[in-house]
Design a protein around this motif. Sequence first.
Motif, PDB file in Angstrom:
ATOM      1  N   VAL A 106      -2.273  11.757   5.456  1.00 24.24           N
ATOM      2  CA  VAL A 106      -2.709  11.086   6.684  1.00 24.24           C
ATOM      3  C   VAL A 106      -4.009  11.732   7.142  1.00 24.24           C
ATOM      4  N   LYS A 107      -5.075  10.927   7.223  1.00 25.15           N
ATOM      5  CA  LYS A 107      -6.387  11.485   7.565  1.00 25.15           C
ATOM      6  C   LYS A 107      -6.787  11.234   9.006  1.00 25.15           C
ATOM      7  N   ALA A 108      -6.153  10.271   9.676  1.00 23.95           N
ATOM      8  CA  ALA A 108      -6.525   9.979  11.062  1.00 23.95           C
ATOM      9  C   ALA A 108      -5.421   9.173  11.734  1.00 23.95           C
ATOM     10  N   LEU A 109      -5.422   9.222  13.069  1.00 26.41           N
ATOM     11  CA  LEU A 109      -4.489   8.463  13.895  1.00 26.41           C
ATOM     12  C   LEU A 109      -5.302   7.550  14.803  1.00 26.41           C
ATOM     13  N   VAL A 110      -4.888   6.293  14.885  1.00 24.98           N
ATOM     14  CA  VAL A 110      -5.552   5.349  15.791  1.00 24.98           C
ATOM     15  C   VAL A 110      -4.508   4.811  16.761  1.00 24.98           C
ATOM     16  N   TYR A 111      -4.739   5.044  18.037  1.00 20.36           N
ATOM     17  CA  TYR A 111      -3.820   4.613  19.091  1.00 20.36           C
ATOM     18  C   TYR A 111      -4.378   3.345  19.733  1.00 20.36           C
ATOM     19  N   VAL A 112      -3.641   2.255  19.589  1.00 20.82           N
ATOM     20  CA  VAL A 112      -4.055   0.957  20.103  1.00 20.82           C
ATOM     21  C   VAL A 112      -3.206   0.648  21.343  1.00 20.82           C
ATOM     22  N   ALA A 113      -3.775   0.878  22.517  1.00 18.27           N
ATOM     23  CA  ALA A 113      -3.014   0.734  23.768  1.00 18.27           C
ATOM     24  C   ALA A 113      -1.662   1.427  23.609  1.00 18.27           C
ATOM     25  N   ALA A 114      -1.718   2.672  23.144  1.00 23.34           N
ATOM     26  CA  ALA A 114      -0.503   3.375  22.716  1.00 23.34           C
ATOM     27  C   ALA A 114      -0.374   4.737  23.374  1.00 23.34           C
ATOM     28  N   PHE A 115       0.865   5.167  23.507  1.00 22.47           N
ATOM     29  CA  PHE A 115       1.154   6.517  23.979  1.00 22.47           C
ATOM     30  C   PHE A 115       0.794   7.535  22.896  1.00 22.47           C
ATOM     31  N   ALA A 116       0.157   8.627  23.314  1.00 14.18           N
ATOM     32  CA  ALA A 116      -0.124   9.768  22.441  1.00 14.18           C
ATOM     33  C   ALA A 116       0.553  10.977  23.077  1.00 14.18           C
ATOM     34  N   PRO A 117       1.823  11.182  22.808  1.00 20.48           N
ATOM     35  CA  PRO A 117       2.588  12.199  23.545  1.00 20.48           C
ATOM     36  C   PRO A 117       2.330  13.625  23.103  1.00 20.48           C
ATOM     37  N   GLU A 118       2.402  14.507  24.063  1.00 20.30           N
ATOM     38  CA  GLU A 118       2.455  15.941  23.810  1.00 20.30           C
ATOM     39  C   GLU A 118       3.892  16.261  23.394  1.00 20.30           C
ATOM     40  N   THR A 119       4.079  17.404  22.741  1.00 19.70           N
ATOM     41  CA  THR A 119       5.422  17.822  22.353  1.00 19.70           C
ATOM     42  C   THR A 119       6.339  17.845  23.574  1.00 19.70           C
ATOM     43  N   GLY A 120       7.474  17.170  23.457  1.00 22.43           N
ATOM     44  CA  GLY A 120       8.454  17.133  24.538  1.00 22.43           C
ATOM     45  C   GLY A 120       8.304  15.980  25.500  1.00 22.43           C
ATOM     46  N   GLU A 121       7.177  15.254  25.437  1.00 26.68           N
ATOM     47  CA  GLU A 121       6.995  14.094  26.299  1.00 26.68           C
ATOM     48  C   GLU A 121       7.648  12.857  25.690  1.00 26.68           C
ATOM     49  N   SER A 122       7.994  11.907  26.527  1.00 20.90           N
ATOM     50  CA  SER A 122       8.542  10.629  26.067  1.00 20.90           C
ATOM     51  C   SER A 122       7.672   9.498  26.590  1.00 20.90           C
ATOM     52  N   SER A 123       7.918   8.315  26.088  1.00 20.73           N
ATOM     53  CA  SER A 123       7.190   7.148  26.597  1.00 20.73           C
ATOM     54  C   SER A 123       7.462   6.960  28.084  1.00 20.73           C
ATOM     55  N   LEU A 124       8.689   7.208  28.499  1.00 26.10           N
ATOM     56  CA  LEU A 124       9.040   7.037  29.906  1.00 26.10           C
ATOM     57  C   LEU A 124       8.342   8.062  30.799  1.00 26.10           C
ATOM     58  N   THR A 125       8.332   9.317  30.379  1.00 27.79           N
ATOM     59  CA  THR A 125       7.686  10.332  31.220  1.00 27.79           C
ATOM     60  C   THR A 125       6.187  10.078  31.306  1.00 27.79           C
ATOM     61  N   LEU A 126       5.585   9.624  30.227  1.00 31.78           N
ATOM     62  CA  LEU A 126       4.160   9.321  30.257  1.00 31.78           C
ATOM     63  C   LEU A 126       3.867   8.110  31.140  1.00 31.78           C
ATOM     64  N   SER A 127       4.739   7.102  31.070  1.00 23.31           N
ATOM     65  CA  SER A 127       4.497   5.887  31.847  1.00 23.31           C
ATOM     66  C   SER A 127       4.562   6.140  33.345  1.00 23.31           C
ATOM     67  N   GLU A 128       5.225   7.235  33.730  1.00 22.16           N
ATOM     68  CA  GLU A 128       5.357   7.566  35.149  1.00 22.16           C
ATOM     69  C   GLU A 128       4.289   8.557  35.628  1.00 22.16           C
ATOM     70  N   LYS A 129       3.439   8.983  34.702  1.00 20.15           N
ATOM     71  CA  LYS A 129       2.459  10.026  35.035  1.00 20.15           C
ATOM     72  C   LYS A 129       1.348   9.502  35.935  1.00 20.15           C
ATOM     73  N   PHE A 130       0.980   8.224  35.750  1.00 18.58           N
ATOM     74  CA  PHE A 130      -0.052   7.594  36.567  1.00 18.58           C
ATOM     75  C   PHE A 130       0.475   6.255  37.075  1.00 18.58           C
ATOM     76  N   PRO A 131       0.071   5.842  38.267  1.00 23.75           N
ATOM     77  CA  PRO A 131       0.514   4.541  38.787  1.00 23.75           C
ATOM     78  C   PRO A 131      -0.216   3.399  38.087  1.00 23.75           C
TER      79      PRO A 131
END
Length: 257
Positions: A106-131
């Motif tokens: 794997v040479k690169a990651l492309v996030y398309v309107a996507a979550f890029a989580p830190e270790t231990g984060e979830s989609s739910l915790t990220l979605s609540e980080k900003f209004p």
Amino acid sequence: MRALALAAAIGVSGSALAQPADPQTKPTIVLVHGAFAESSSWNDVISELKRDGYTAIAAANPLRSVAGDAATVSAIVRSISGPVVLVGHSYGGPVITEAANGNANVKALVYVAAFAPETGESSLTLSEKFPGSTLAGAIATIALPDGGQDLYIQPDKFRVQFAADVSEDQAKLMAATQRPVTQAALAEPSGVASWKKLPSYMVYGSEDRNIPPTMMSFMAKRAHAVKAVVVEGASHAIMVSHPDAVASLIEEAASAK
């Protein structure tokens, strides 16, 4: 019996997805859809990539758990002998982040309107980080036999919530064919953040109602993204409404030295 023997022989000798180990070969693009979408959401992006000489595979994301879904994608990555660019949309972001771990091709990651989580984060915790997300008010739930829940977007709210810049007829089709995600998958903490060691790229819309643009901007800066592209007026379904912008960024990631 002969057919079974032949199938077994093929399975032992290698995958049909395997690419020749040619250093001049363009990276294979593995596209991972997110929640409330499915593999055909990448159709127009794939057409753009193929026109420019890239091999693209739209992986079927089970949408059951981050670890399990990532294992499914990782198996595809391992079947490819050449370089790979992993592309994830929405919840597909956590999936590619995990799937990249342990796969040196794997040479690169492309996030398309996507979550890029830190270790231990979830989609739910990220979605609540900003209004700014209005997704919660558009969700319908279905109880599963194991006690969990499948989440859908209510069909009458799908276009406004998910695909506001897509034609009404196409949005209706997307609403009818959407794939549900489990509540547990959205709440599952992510593993090692592979974007810390791999170059990452991000593209998102200024009118995304699922993942607010402020959230995407935060993740792009945190990941030190090589490039972050904001498409004015684009919805969460940016790969459908603006496949050219998405494909262009993917090709930039694939051609980077």
